[in-house]
Scaffold this active site. Sequence first.
Site, PDB file in Angstrom:
ATOM      1  N   HIS A 196       1.352   4.142  -3.050  1.00 63.67           N
ATOM      2  CA  HIS A 196       1.084   5.561  -2.816  1.00 63.67           C
ATOM      3  C   HIS A 196       2.335   6.418  -2.986  1.00 63.67           C
ATOM      4  CE1 HIS A 196      -2.839   4.238  -1.583  1.00 63.67           C
ATOM      5  NE2 HIS A 196      -3.222   5.505  -1.612  1.00 63.67           N
ATOM      6  N   TRP A 222      -7.726   3.667 -10.462  1.00 65.92           N
ATOM      7  CA  TRP A 222      -6.985   3.542  -9.208  1.00 65.92           C
ATOM      8  C   TRP A 222      -7.660   2.535  -8.288  1.00 65.92           C
ATOM      9  CZ3 TRP A 222      -2.308   4.617  -7.556  1.00 65.92           C
ATOM     10  CH2 TRP A 222      -2.043   4.573  -6.189  1.00 65.92           C
ATOM     11  N   TRP A 223      -8.971   2.609  -8.154  1.00 66.03           N
ATOM     12  CA  TRP A 223      -9.693   1.658  -7.307  1.00 66.03           C
ATOM     13  C   TRP A 223      -9.430   0.220  -7.745  1.00 66.03           C
ATOM     14  CZ3 TRP A 223     -15.197   4.227  -7.329  1.00 66.03           C
ATOM     15  CH2 TRP A 223     -15.187   5.367  -6.499  1.00 66.03           C
ATOM     16  N   TYR A 261       0.841  -1.202   0.000  1.00 63.92           N
ATOM     17  CA  TYR A 261       0.000   0.000   0.000  1.00 63.92           C
ATOM     18  C   TYR A 261       0.875   1.251   0.000  1.00 63.92           C
ATOM     19  CZ  TYR A 261      -3.738   3.224   1.270  1.00 63.92           C
ATOM     20  OH  TYR A 261      -4.630   4.274   1.283  1.00 63.92           O
TER      21      TYR A 261
END
Length: 104
Positions: free
Chosen positions: A22, A76-77, A18
Amino acid sequence: MKRKSFKMKLYDGMAKEYEKRHNELWPEMKEMIHDFGGSNYSIFLDEKTNILYGYIELRDEELWAKSADTEICKKWWEYMADIMETNPDNSPVSEDLDLVFHLD
């Protein structure tokens, strides 16, 4: 300006991935966040529970809500769906948090 905070949940063992994704946030996502009135955006992780706590400042909450309809947001999701809890449309399962204290 509206302060918005929310929580989401990562799958076990996905914290590093994650953070990596990011840290490599796509330029188009950065642009979309700013174009739809988002700024001062932070996400924090409670490593004991895998709960993510997000904070963002919004120029206009109605404008921000429209960001969910953009192609880049949906892309993105989809990209993030394998590492966190999501809804059937791949949007993150997210719960808004109430502001109980603020000090400038």
